[in-house]
Design an enzyme around this catalytic site. Sequence first.
Site, PDB file in Angstrom:
ATOM      1  N   LYS A 304       0.866  -1.225   0.234  1.00 29.02           N
ATOM      2  CA  LYS A 304       0.100  -0.058  -0.034  1.00 29.02           C
ATOM      3  C   LYS A 304       0.832   1.188  -0.006  1.00 29.02           C
ATOM      4  CE  LYS A 304      -4.040  -1.721   0.116  1.00 29.02           C
ATOM      5  NZ  LYS A 304      -5.196  -1.836   1.018  1.00 29.02           N
ATOM      6  N   ARG A 339      -3.934 -10.465   3.904  1.00 30.20           N
ATOM      7  CA  ARG A 339      -3.987 -10.582   2.232  1.00 30.20           C
ATOM      8  C   ARG A 339      -2.666 -10.098   1.632  1.00 30.20           C
ATOM      9  NH1 ARG A 339      -5.987  -6.998  -1.858  1.00 30.20           N
ATOM     10  NH2 ARG A 339      -6.933  -8.010  -3.322  1.00 30.20           N
TER      11      ARG A 339
END
Length: 369
Positions: A304, A339
Amino acid sequence: MTDRIYIRPIGFVPGPQSEHGNAIRLAGGMVYASRFAVILRREGQIAERWLAAPDTMAEVLGQLPDAVGAEAEAQWSNLTLAHPPIELGARTVRLDQPQVMGILNVTPDSFSDGGAHDSPDAAREHAAAMVEAGASIIDVGGESTRPGAKPMWEGDEIARVVPAIEACAGMGAAVSIDTRKAAVMEAALEAGAHLVNDVSGLTHDPRSAEVVARAACPVVLMHAPGSGEDLHEGGAYDNVVFDVFDELRARRDAALAAGVEAQGILLDPGIGFGKSLADNLALIDALPMFHALGHPLLLGASRKRMIGALSNEVAASDRLGGSVALAVKGMDAGVQLHRVHDVPETVQARNVWRGLRDAALTDFSDLPD
């Protein structure tokens, strides 16, 4: 006047010292907490705080206003829940240890690996490699949800994901479908998917809750502030931790009201979706508190942008170190599902984390009472 209550674990120990009355098991024994902040919020503002230990929690809960007493008792009970395994086809995924969900994006425009796996052969090869490396679940996505991504027609999304799901299911993998559209959920479940991962928390499509309830399949409800096509818009918070906690509780309650089974609900705070760097860091630090909602947690922080923001804006493909660091932080918080893009490295980190934890459980003779 609206009162809200939150119980946040703030003190952690390496193992089960509950015989001394100073620690309890969180997340079914994955981590152990010895101190807790009980926080009363009134009209969006923190009105009062209490510090409690397991042996003083009953006293603190007894001081709370009647309006929040039942909720506080439920949260205290939820923190110690041992969640049963989730059954995904022929696979059983245990939730008494961290599990890795491998990302399979069959998209040309995903923020990190767009175009890398959108051919059937490439998707099959990558899925097989992730399963061999230790991924418990393969999460197949056909629409990019990065900031600025264009929405996709459900027919095109179905055409992308169904061949990949069939290939994954054919090799015996547990398969998740990453979508916010009911028609895609239906096609994916028919093709062999076992779990729905909805980044909108079943709010984007009015039929999605009905689809999940009818299929009686597990579902991940993620927090994102956007209510329309752009899931990243509207990210203004009075207090991001409490606001996300409240919203996840509301989405959980809505799913239950629609007939979704409580035992099949997992929750995801939505790192990176309509949140600043400071918001993301605050949520990750507060992850243990989300166990008070009573459901297994999923953390999706892999590659991210927050990692780039803390690392001289390195490209998404160069964020392995930060991704593993965030995964381990999540493990320390008792998060059950992670994840990730980089399965082998995360599985290795998980195995070392588990070894260190198991070693910490063996002998406390050198620690003070």
